[in-house]
Each structure stands twice: as structure tokens, then as C-alpha cells.
Design an enzyme around this catalytic site. Structure first.
Site, PDB file in Angstrom:
ATOM      1  N   PRO A  10      -0.697  -6.800   0.089  1.00  0.00           N
ATOM      2  CA  PRO A  10       0.036  -5.935  -0.828  1.00  0.00           C
ATOM      3  C   PRO A  10      -0.163  -4.540  -0.454  1.00  0.00           C
ATOM      4  CG  PRO A  10      -2.016  -6.649  -2.035  1.00  0.00           C
ATOM      5  CD  PRO A  10      -1.784  -7.320  -0.632  1.00  0.00           C
ATOM      6  N   ASN A  11       1.292  -3.975  -0.345  1.00  0.00           N
ATOM      7  CA  ASN A  11       1.230  -2.401  -0.241  1.00  0.00           C
ATOM      8  C   ASN A  11       1.214  -1.881   1.399  1.00  0.00           C
ATOM      9  OD1 ASN A  11       1.832  -1.830  -2.949  1.00  0.00           O
ATOM     10  ND2 ASN A  11      -0.091  -2.206  -3.093  1.00  0.00           N
ATOM     11  N   ARG A  18       2.785   5.614   2.551  1.00  0.00           N
ATOM     12  CA  ARG A  18       1.953   5.714   1.280  1.00  0.00           C
ATOM     13  C   ARG A  18       0.360   6.323   1.870  1.00  0.00           C
ATOM     14  NH1 ARG A  18      -2.141   0.284   1.244  1.00  0.00           N
ATOM     15  NH2 ARG A  18      -3.020   0.777  -0.746  1.00  0.00           N
ATOM     16  N   TYR A  23      -4.200   6.361   4.861  1.00  0.00           N
ATOM     17  CA  TYR A  23      -3.817   5.311   5.867  1.00  0.00           C
ATOM     18  C   TYR A  23      -3.103   5.718   6.941  1.00  0.00           C
ATOM     19  CZ  TYR A  23      -5.034   2.669   1.561  1.00  0.00           C
ATOM     20  OH  TYR A  23      -5.682   2.004   0.279  1.00  0.00           O
ATOM     21  N   ASN A  74      -6.297  -8.084   6.846  1.00  0.00           N
ATOM     22  CA  ASN A  74      -6.135  -7.127   5.878  1.00  0.00           C
ATOM     23  C   ASN A  74      -5.367  -7.528   4.595  1.00  0.00           C
ATOM     24  OD1 ASN A  74      -6.157  -4.726   4.553  1.00  0.00           O
ATOM     25  ND2 ASN A  74      -5.289  -3.521   6.130  1.00  0.00           N
ATOM     26  N   ALA A  77      -5.534  -4.986  -1.537  1.00  0.00           N
ATOM     27  CA  ALA A  77      -6.315  -4.712  -2.788  1.00  0.00           C
ATOM     28  C   ALA A  77      -6.923  -6.286  -3.013  1.00  0.00           C
ATOM     29  CB  ALA A  77      -5.409  -4.339  -3.834  1.00  0.00           C
ATOM     30  N   HIS A  80     -10.562  -7.239  -2.905  1.00  0.00           N
ATOM     31  CA  HIS A  80     -11.425  -6.809  -3.795  1.00  0.00           C
ATOM     32  C   HIS A  80     -11.379  -7.826  -4.850  1.00  0.00           C
ATOM     33  CE1 HIS A  80     -11.497  -3.486  -1.212  1.00  0.00           C
ATOM     34  NE2 HIS A  80     -10.549  -3.299  -1.422  1.00  0.00           N
ATOM     35  N   ASP A  87     -11.460 -18.721  -0.830  1.00  0.00           N
ATOM     36  CA  ASP A  87     -11.535 -20.298  -0.717  1.00  0.00           C
ATOM     37  C   ASP A  87     -10.655 -20.751   0.233  1.00  0.00           C
ATOM     38  OD1 ASP A  87     -13.287 -20.215  -2.852  1.00  0.00           O
ATOM     39  OD2 ASP A  87     -11.970 -21.028  -4.356  1.00  0.00           O
ATOM     40  N   GLU A  98     -12.014  -9.856   8.625  1.00  0.00           N
ATOM     41  CA  GLU A  98     -11.433  -9.038   7.650  1.00  0.00           C
ATOM     42  C   GLU A  98     -11.353  -7.601   7.988  1.00  0.00           C
ATOM     43  OE1 GLU A  98     -13.994  -8.510   4.115  1.00  0.00           O
ATOM     44  OE2 GLU A  98     -13.177  -6.840   3.567  1.00  0.00           O
ATOM     45  N   HIS A 100      -9.883  -3.434   7.493  1.00  0.00           N
ATOM     46  CA  HIS A 100      -9.121  -2.160   6.542  1.00  0.00           C
ATOM     47  C   HIS A 100      -8.966  -1.077   7.664  1.00  0.00           C
ATOM     48  CE1 HIS A 100     -10.060  -4.778   3.331  1.00  0.00           C
ATOM     49  NE2 HIS A 100     -11.366  -4.834   3.919  1.00  0.00           N
ATOM     50  N   SER A 102      -8.899   2.162   6.407  1.00  0.00           N
ATOM     51  CA  SER A 102      -9.666   3.096   5.850  1.00  0.00           C
ATOM     52  C   SER A 102     -11.105   2.497   5.604  1.00  0.00           C
ATOM     53  CB  SER A 102      -9.252   3.652   4.303  1.00  0.00           C
ATOM     54  OG  SER A 102      -9.305   2.278   3.416  1.00  0.00           O
ATOM     55  N   ARG A 107     -15.145   5.115  -0.482  1.00  0.00           N
ATOM     56  CA  ARG A 107     -13.946   5.337  -1.259  1.00  0.00           C
ATOM     57  C   ARG A 107     -14.396   4.980  -2.765  1.00  0.00           C
ATOM     58  NH1 ARG A 107      -8.321   3.073   0.922  1.00  0.00           N
ATOM     59  NH2 ARG A 107      -7.631   4.348  -0.927  1.00  0.00           N
ATOM     60  N   ARG A 111     -13.789  -0.495  -4.274  1.00  0.00           N
ATOM     61  CA  ARG A 111     -13.224  -1.035  -3.037  1.00  0.00           C
ATOM     62  C   ARG A 111     -14.628  -1.367  -2.292  1.00  0.00           C
ATOM     63  NH1 ARG A 111      -7.941   0.534  -2.498  1.00  0.00           N
ATOM     64  NH2 ARG A 111      -7.545   2.456  -3.887  1.00  0.00           N
TER      65      ARG A 111
HETATM   66  C1  DHK Z   1      -5.662  -1.383   2.107  1.00  0.00           C
HETATM   67  C2  DHK Z   1      -5.646  -1.383   0.769  1.00  0.00           C
HETATM   68  O1  DHK Z   1      -4.295  -1.643   0.464  1.00  0.00           O
HETATM   69  C3  DHK Z   1      -6.391  -1.236  -0.278  1.00  0.00           C
HETATM   70  O2  DHK Z   1      -6.380  -1.893  -1.475  1.00  0.00           O
HETATM   71  C4  DHK Z   1      -7.885  -1.767   0.412  1.00  0.00           C
HETATM   72  C5  DHK Z   1      -6.975  -1.360   2.814  1.00  0.00           C
HETATM   73  C6  DHK Z   1      -8.171  -0.971   1.766  1.00  0.00           C
HETATM   74  C7  DHK Z   1      -7.141  -0.603   4.008  1.00  0.00           C
HETATM   75  O3  DHK Z   1      -7.819   0.408   4.129  1.00  0.00           O
HETATM   76  O4  DHK Z   1      -6.457  -1.036   4.670  1.00  0.00           O
HETATM   77  O5  DHK Z   1      -8.878  -1.264  -0.474  1.00  0.00           O
END
Ligand code: DHK
Length: 149
Positions: A10-11, A18, A23, A74, A77, A80, A87, A98, A100, A102, A107, A111
Site C-alpha cells: 500500500p501507498n 509521497r 521515500y 516491500n 505498512a 508491520h 503465512d 523483505e 524497504h 527507508s 523511524r 515500524r
Molecule cells: C514503506 C511503507 O509504506 C511503510 O509503511 C513502511 C516502507 C516502510 C519503505 O520504507 O519502503 O513502514
């Protein structure tokens, strides 16, 4: 050779717009192009996807069991919060990383916990778009090692 699935949660479709101080300024399309180029340099191909839906990400991880050589994820959110993704990754039986953009450990405290980390081979965070490149390199090593073994 089956593709490496690079899955984004997401996002991440908002990359570039963003919180660029956290990011970066690259868009998700820019990230995808870097992944394709780096994978090609290692003799791999990438299937790059993004979803804001936890269920869709779970379905893609399930699909990876039969259709992918490895998984870079990635999960945004959901990293977490998602027992379901944990699973699904446990059941995938593919090399998995995995990642990320950031450094989540620098942070907010919420997180600092990853529910999916115990279900993957390793975790890469804090290197911006290079986190994706490093994840693909790590998966290449794991794929190569599993062929030798
Ligand atoms: C991206 C997100 O959207 C956050 O919810 C994570 C991660 C970190 C990133 O750093 O790519 O906490």
C-alpha cells in the site's frame, strides 16, 4: 527461468509524490525500470506489481509458489501488521527478501516490528531505490545456490 516477483504494498503507488524526504523522488515506474535493468544484467526477469489490497498481495505470494523463481516484497505498512502475508510467505517455499526504501529502525517504534521477517531469507532497508537492486542481487545468489545444492 521463472521471473522474480517484485511485490509492492500500500501507498507505494504514491512514490515520488509521497513524503519525498523519506521515500525519495523516484516514481514507482522509475523503480520498476531499475529492477528490470538490474535483473537483466544478472540474467533474470522481473514481474513487478503493486497493490493497496492485503488480499491481492496474499494471492500474488500464493501464485509465486508455482510461477516465480523468488520473491522480493516491500509490503509497506502491511509489513508491520499482516499475519496473512507472513503465512503466505511461509507457504510459498521460494527464496524471499523483505525490503524497504527507508531505514524503518530509525523511524517510529511501530515500524520496528516486521511480522513477515521471520518468513523470508533476509531483510534489506534504508538504501532507497538501491534496496530493490540489493534485494534482486541477494535473490540471484539464493537462486544460484539452490541450483548448486
Ligand atoms: C514503506 C511503507 O509504506 C511503510 O509503511 C513502511 C516502507 C516502510 C519503505 O520504507 O519502503 O513502514
Amino acid at each position: 527461468m521463472k521471473p522474480v516477483y517484485v511485490l509492492n504494498g500500500p501507498n507505494l503507488n504514491m512514490l515520488g509524490l509521497r513524503e519525498p524526504a523519506i521515500y525519495g523522488s523516484a516514481s514507482l515506474k522509475d523503480v520498476e525500470l531499475r529492477c528490470h535493468a538490474h535483473a537483466a544484467s544478472l540474467g533474470l526477469t522481473v514481474d513487478f506489481r503493486q497493490s493497496n489490497s492485503e488480499g491481492e498481495l496474499v494471492s500474488w505470494v500464493q501464485e509465486a509458489r508455482g510461477k516465480a523463481s523468488a520473491i522480493a516484497i516491500n509490503a509497506g505498512a502491511y509489513t508491520h501488521t499482516s499475519v496473512a502475508l507472513h503465512d503466505a510467505l511461509m507457504a510459498a517455499e521460494r527464496p524471499a527478501v523483505e525490503l524497504h526504501l527507508s531505514n524503518v529502525h530509525k523511524r517510529e517504534a511501530f515500524r520496528h516490528t516486521s511480522l513477515i521477517a521471520p518468513a523470508v531469507n533476509g531483510v534489506i532497508c534504508g538504501f532507497g531505490v538501491d534496496s530493490y537492486v540489493l534485494a534482486i542481487t541477494a535473490l540471484h545468489s539464493l537462486i544460484t545456490a539452490s541450483k548448486k545444492g
